[in-house]
Write a protein that holds these residues in place. Structure first.
Motif, PDB file in Angstrom:
ATOM      1  N   ASP A 121       5.972  -4.439  46.374  1.00 54.63           N
ATOM      2  CA  ASP A 121       4.931  -5.679  45.922  1.00 54.63           C
ATOM      3  C   ASP A 121       3.658  -4.852  45.584  1.00 54.63           C
ATOM      4  OD1 ASP A 121       6.587  -8.099  46.633  1.00 54.63           O
ATOM      5  OD2 ASP A 121       6.200  -8.173  48.742  1.00 54.63           O
ATOM      6  N   ASP A 122       3.768  -4.469  46.480  1.00 56.20           N
ATOM      7  CA  ASP A 122       1.365  -3.799  46.617  1.00 56.20           C
ATOM      8  C   ASP A 122       1.623  -2.903  44.210  1.00 56.20           C
ATOM      9  OD1 ASP A 122       0.831  -4.346  47.510  1.00 56.20           O
ATOM     10  OD2 ASP A 122       1.093  -2.507  49.817  1.00 56.20           O
ATOM     11  N   ASP A 123       3.019  -2.183  44.622  1.00 57.99           N
ATOM     12  CA  ASP A 123       2.668  -1.973  43.248  1.00 57.99           C
ATOM     13  C   ASP A 123       3.544  -2.793  42.097  1.00 57.99           C
ATOM     14  OD1 ASP A 123       3.486   0.998  44.395  1.00 57.99           O
ATOM     15  OD2 ASP A 123       5.524   1.203  44.375  1.00 57.99           O
ATOM     16  N   LEU A 124       4.035  -3.655  42.622  1.00 60.16           N
ATOM     17  CA  LEU A 124       3.541  -4.688  41.397  1.00 60.16           C
ATOM     18  C   LEU A 124       2.388  -5.402  41.088  1.00 60.16           C
ATOM     19  CD1 LEU A 124       6.761  -7.073  41.944  1.00 60.16           C
ATOM     20  CD2 LEU A 124       6.647  -4.831  40.317  1.00 60.16           C
ATOM     21  N   ALA A 144      14.214 -10.262  37.194  1.00 62.23           N
ATOM     22  CA  ALA A 144      13.698 -10.556  38.967  1.00 62.23           C
ATOM     23  C   ALA A 144      11.916  -9.464  38.758  1.00 62.23           C
ATOM     24  CB  ALA A 144      14.599  -9.524  39.707  1.00 62.23           C
ATOM     25  N   VAL A 145      11.484  -9.289  38.142  1.00 62.28           N
ATOM     26  CA  VAL A 145      10.183  -8.636  38.257  1.00 62.28           C
ATOM     27  C   VAL A 145       9.331 -10.255  37.624  1.00 62.28           C
ATOM     28  CG1 VAL A 145       7.682  -7.660  37.313  1.00 62.28           C
ATOM     29  CG2 VAL A 145      10.595  -6.634  38.032  1.00 62.28           C
ATOM     30  N   ALA A 146       9.280 -10.728  36.800  1.00 60.76           N
ATOM     31  CA  ALA A 146       8.540 -12.008  36.257  1.00 60.76           C
ATOM     32  C   ALA A 146       8.864 -12.761  37.372  1.00 60.76           C
ATOM     33  CB  ALA A 146       8.861 -12.244  35.102  1.00 60.76           C
ATOM     34  N   ALA A 147       9.510 -13.106  38.295  1.00 65.14           N
ATOM     35  CA  ALA A 147      10.041 -14.052  39.144  1.00 65.14           C
ATOM     36  C   ALA A 147       9.285 -13.927  40.452  1.00 65.14           C
ATOM     37  CB  ALA A 147      11.979 -13.926  39.667  1.00 65.14           C
ATOM     38  N   ARG A 148       9.222 -12.432  40.555  1.00 69.23           N
ATOM     39  CA  ARG A 148       8.460 -11.912  41.648  1.00 69.23           C
ATOM     40  C   ARG A 148       7.057 -12.010  41.367  1.00 69.23           C
ATOM     41  NH1 ARG A 148       9.310 -11.951  47.069  1.00 69.23           N
ATOM     42  NH2 ARG A 148       8.320 -10.598  47.782  1.00 69.23           N
ATOM     43  N   LEU A 149       7.353 -11.818  40.247  1.00 73.22           N
ATOM     44  CA  LEU A 149       5.374 -12.174  40.066  1.00 73.22           C
ATOM     45  C   LEU A 149       4.447 -13.477  40.149  1.00 73.22           C
ATOM     46  CD1 LEU A 149       5.059  -9.973  36.903  1.00 73.22           C
ATOM     47  CD2 LEU A 149       3.955  -9.452  38.662  1.00 73.22           C
ATOM     48  N   VAL A 150       5.659 -14.599  39.748  1.00 75.64           N
ATOM     49  CA  VAL A 150       5.433 -15.374  40.283  1.00 75.64           C
ATOM     50  C   VAL A 150       4.846 -15.720  41.351  1.00 75.64           C
ATOM     51  CG1 VAL A 150       6.089 -17.827  39.893  1.00 75.64           C
ATOM     52  CG2 VAL A 150       6.814 -16.400  37.721  1.00 75.64           C
ATOM     53  N   ARG A 151       5.885 -15.190  42.139  1.00 72.19           N
ATOM     54  CA  ARG A 151       6.534 -15.778  43.989  1.00 72.19           C
ATOM     55  C   ARG A 151       5.246 -14.787  44.571  1.00 72.19           C
ATOM     56  NH1 ARG A 151      11.841 -16.134  46.908  1.00 72.19           N
ATOM     57  NH2 ARG A 151      12.094 -17.567  45.307  1.00 72.19           N
ATOM     58  N   LEU A 152       4.158 -13.602  43.990  1.00 70.10           N
ATOM     59  CA  LEU A 152       3.259 -13.299  44.554  1.00 70.10           C
ATOM     60  C   LEU A 152       2.308 -14.088  43.707  1.00 70.10           C
ATOM     61  CD1 LEU A 152       4.135  -9.425  44.095  1.00 70.10           C
ATOM     62  CD2 LEU A 152       4.052 -10.767  46.619  1.00 70.10           C
ATOM     63  N   LEU A 170       0.506 -13.772  41.099  1.00 72.02           N
ATOM     64  CA  LEU A 170       0.030 -12.836  39.880  1.00 72.02           C
ATOM     65  C   LEU A 170       0.077 -14.073  38.787  1.00 72.02           C
ATOM     66  CD1 LEU A 170       1.069  -9.594  41.188  1.00 72.02           C
ATOM     67  CD2 LEU A 170      -1.013 -10.627  41.502  1.00 72.02           C
ATOM     68  N   VAL A 171       0.856 -15.024  38.438  1.00 71.66           N
ATOM     69  CA  VAL A 171       0.926 -15.541  37.211  1.00 71.66           C
ATOM     70  C   VAL A 171       1.228 -16.431  37.599  1.00 71.66           C
ATOM     71  CG1 VAL A 171       1.563 -13.404  35.561  1.00 71.66           C
ATOM     72  CG2 VAL A 171       3.314 -14.446  36.312  1.00 71.66           C
ATOM     73  N   ALA A 172       1.355 -17.676  36.602  1.00 69.89           N
ATOM     74  CA  ALA A 172       1.742 -19.060  36.561  1.00 69.89           C
ATOM     75  C   ALA A 172       3.036 -19.191  36.801  1.00 69.89           C
ATOM     76  CB  ALA A 172       0.867 -19.549  35.881  1.00 69.89           C
ATOM     77  N   ASP A 173       3.949 -18.807  35.672  1.00 72.60           N
ATOM     78  CA  ASP A 173       5.056 -19.197  35.547  1.00 72.60           C
ATOM     79  C   ASP A 173       5.838 -17.385  35.381  1.00 72.60           C
ATOM     80  OD1 ASP A 173       4.196 -19.064  33.101  1.00 72.60           O
ATOM     81  OD2 ASP A 173       3.570 -21.068  33.172  1.00 72.60           O
ATOM     82  N   ARG A 174       7.027 -17.744  35.143  1.00 74.07           N
ATOM     83  CA  ARG A 174       7.869 -16.662  34.604  1.00 74.07           C
ATOM     84  C   ARG A 174       7.239 -15.805  33.058  1.00 74.07           C
ATOM     85  NH1 ARG A 174      11.735 -18.118  37.591  1.00 74.07           N
ATOM     86  NH2 ARG A 174      11.874 -19.461  36.546  1.00 74.07           N
ATOM     87  N   GLY A 175       6.429 -17.107  31.840  1.00 74.88           N
ATOM     88  CA  GLY A 175       6.853 -17.242  30.559  1.00 74.88           C
ATOM     89  C   GLY A 175       5.247 -16.069  30.721  1.00 74.88           C
TER      90      GLY A 175
END
Length: 706
Positions: free
Chosen positions: A659-662, A685-693, A695-700
């Protein structure tokens, strides 16, 4: 009959002049037309020289029955001695039948569904441009309504449509045989009448209902059937003109005197609505008064009750409350702007157990959205043999980077034991040249399907899918037209909501949708009506519910370009888009007798809601996504569904270091692909994790960086 002064003026209109009758919703125009025909006969006009043209066959049949009840003789064909009542298309066919009988035309063969068949025949040559043959058929119908031949057709942004039109016509006309489809009835008749005008004999009076829905072909048909003394009476309401998509335009009201110049024209209003009272009339006037390209006609509410116009938070709750209060189900209609809204409305009603009559239930059972949802569920719960063509739509996604040819070989080896068997053989995939990102994607897809298969319900399984996969990207990538993409996305989310409400197991989802009965085995009078606003024209209900009143949905956003001609290459002139959309809403609003329930469920309510109250409207900062609109319309289902289950452990969990690396990589501007390589996971999986964290509003948003 107790005629109003306005109705009596129309009925007593002189014999030697045209008339334009502007009739507001519920003004009794059908009754007035019947009275006018009866008065013509009383004045000595030969019934056989009177023509009445109606909008569709059901209205035509109703009008004939009304005439018969007054003692006016009606005709079943040319020369049978009574008033002839037809639709425009039947009138065109009548012209062609007479022309064939008299040997005035080439051999004709009627094929009502011909345009659809010919479009399907030529579509394979254009499949790289159009997702379905329907796009070709729609363009052909539009041009024919405007009397535009292939040689005059133009479409700079889609020249392939012009070529497809030429190919369709080549199939339609061969040798001495001319095939006549539904779309050709009027156009071909106009051509025949150009050489043989007034082919149906002397016509003294033509009465046209729903004149706001005429198109260039229909107008020209009337002109060529008329003689210099023919008096034309046109009845309609330009504020209810909702068919510009097929050639209609309100300008035919404004241009009437110039279009039919051989007699003077008088204009009559029918302003009193017998359908609804003051409250609905005020709302209707408040809305339609914002249109500029119209005559200034105000509706006067003359119904039995003042009526009510109010907002509701949930469509299904509102309908259930009405039924609990003793309203008969047949007194209630749910009318949506289009199919994108309709999918969510139908899902909400079906999940709540509301019996309904609808022609649109296939939105929840057929098409790209439902098919993708059911495919994921099927492969999560079955080890039945699969083929490459069956599974590729599920396996392929823009951010999985799976090589198609290699995956085909994987399926060839393991497909007999189901998709999961194919996905689990990582060694074979590596041998066949799948890259690291693809290998990770295949493994994660297998783990996801296993997790979905263990879910307690199909709704929960799809929750897990949406948490890990950018389903919307999958759907968008397979469709070219934005409207088709949005319909697929809307229907996917609607099916998701419906399955959450039905609470069936993942393996039972396909059967539940296949056997879905929107009536719940109730009689027609025990069902709510649910349809598009367009299908509700000419009908009325005690209460009308208008769902999904959100900017971008109602009014809908304009999509694509309009077909054109050599004279108008950028598109046939149409009225302003927002005025077209406002007329559609106005038609829905004015179907109500007593109550209108407005459903505006987000922070971006439709401007039309404000206009019903005479309030100021402020444009929203952003238009909600299709998913947000759909979920807003099925809140009741989501509210009553079980809390989301945490999926069972199904693979490597994310750790704090990753998570820190992302977070650091994203802050440094790394792309999703670069992050996926760094942490050894798939881009999905990375795009989904960015949403969970967060860092972005959605995968798009994540994908747009790359």
């Amino acid at each position: 009959m107790n005629w109003t002064p306005e109705q009596r003026a129309v009925i007593d209109h002189p014999l030697d002049a045209h008339a334009v009758v502007r009739a507001v919703p519920g003004a009794g125009k059908t009754t007035t037309l019947v009275g006018r025909v009866a008065r013509l006969c009383e004045r000595g006009v030969d019934p056989a020289r009177i023509r009445v043209v109606m909008f569709n066959k059901s209205i035509q049949e109703h009008f004939v029955a009304r005439l018969a009840a007054t003692g006016v003789p009606t005709s079943g064909g040319v020369g049978s001695g009574g008033v002839r009542v037809t639709t425009f298309d039947a009138l065109g066919r009548e012209v062609l039948t007479v022309a064939m009988r008299k040997g005035l035309t080439r051999r004709l063969e009627f094929d009502v569904e011909g345009t659809t068949k010919w479009a399907r025949a030529v579509w394979p040559r254009h499949r790289d441009r159009f997702d379905t043959a329907d796009e070709i058929a729609a363009a052909v119908a539009f041009w024919k309504a405007h009397l535009v031949s292939p040689g005059r057709a133009a479409f700079p942004s889609e020249p392939a449509l012009v070529e497809a039109y030429r190919e369709v016509e080549a199939l339609r006309v061969s040798g001495d045989l001319v095939r006549v489809a539904f779309e050709d009835m009027v156009r071909t008749a106009v051509g025949v009448l150009g050489q043989h005008p007034r082919l149906l004999g002397p016509i003294d009076h033509v009465l046209v209902d729903e004149f706001q829905d005429v198109n260039p072909g229909r107008v020209e048909l009337i002109r060529r059937l008329a003689h210099p003394g023919t008096a034309i009476l046109a009845v309609g309401d330009e504020d209810q003109g909702v068919n510009e998509w097929c050639g209609a335009h309100p300008r035919y009201f404004r241009d009437f005197a110039d279009t039919f110049p051989w007699l003077p024209t008088r204009t009559y209003p029918l302003t009193r609505s017998f359908r609804f009272g003051a409250a609905v009339a005020a709302a209707a006037n408040g809305v339609i008064g914002h249109n500029v390209e119209r005559a200034a006609v105000r509706v006067v509410g003359g119904g039995q009750t003042p009526g009510v116009v109010r907002e509701v938070e949930d469509v299904a709750d509102a309908v259930l409350k009405l039924l609990a209060e003793g309203w008969a189900a047949y007194e209630v209609a749910v009318l949506y702007r289009g199919r994108t809204q309709g999918a969510a409305a139908l899902a909400a009603l079906a999940a709540a157990g509301v019996p309904m009559r609808t022609d649109d239930i296939s939105l929840l059972t057929r098409g790209r959205g439902p098919e993708l949802a059911l495919a994921y569920l099927r492969y999560a719960t079955s080890d039945a043999p699969v083929t490459f063509d069956e599974v590729w739509p599920v396996v392929w996604a823009p951010d999985r980077y799976i090589q198609k040819e290699a995956f085909g070989k994987q399926v060839a080896k393991h497909g007999g034991r189901g998709l999961l068997a194919v996905l689990r053989d990582r060694s074979l995939a590596a041998e066949l040249g799948q890259g690291r990102g693809a290998l990770n994607a295949l493994t994660e897809l297998a783990r996801l399907l296993e997790s979905m298969g263990r879910a307690s319900t199909a709704g929960v399984a799809l929750d897990r899918l949406l948490a890990e996969v950018d389903v919307e990207a999958q759907l968008r990538a397979r469709l070219r037209a934005e409207k088709d993409q949005e319909l697929a996305i809307a229907t996917f989310h609607a099916v998701h909501a419906l399955l959450r409400g039905l609470k069936v197991r993942p393996a039972e989802a396909a059967g539940a949708l296949e056997n879905l009965d929107p009536t719940f085995n109730r009689r027609a009078d025990e069902c709510v009506w649910a349809s598009t606003i367009h299908k509700a024209k000419g009908l009325e209900w005690r209460c009308v519910v208008l769902p999904g009143l959100i900017e971008g949905a109602c009014p809908a956003e304009r999509r694509g370009h309009v077909a054109g001609t050599l004279e108008e290459p950028d598109g046939v002139a149409q009225s302003p888009w927002i005025e077209q959309e406002r007329r559609i809403f106005y038609v829905g609003l004015t179907r109500a007798i007593d109550q209108v329930l407005l459903h505006a469920p987000t922070d971006s309510p439709s401007r039309f809601v404000a206009e019903t109250k005479g309030a100021a409207w402020r444009p929203p900062a952003a238009v909600p996504s299709v998913r947000e609109v759909t979920e807003a319309m099925v809140r009741r289902v989501l509210r009553e569904a079980p809390a989301l289950e945490a999926p069972a452990a199904s693979g490597k969990a994310w750790n704090d270091d990753e998570d820190d690396d992302l977070a650091q990589g994203w802050a440094d501007g790394d792309t999703v692909d670069a992050l996926a390589t760094a942490v050894g996971r798939s881009a999905s999986a990375v795009a989904a994790r960015l949403v969970r964290l967060g860092l972005v509003a959605d995968r798009g948003e994540a994908r747009r960086r790359g």
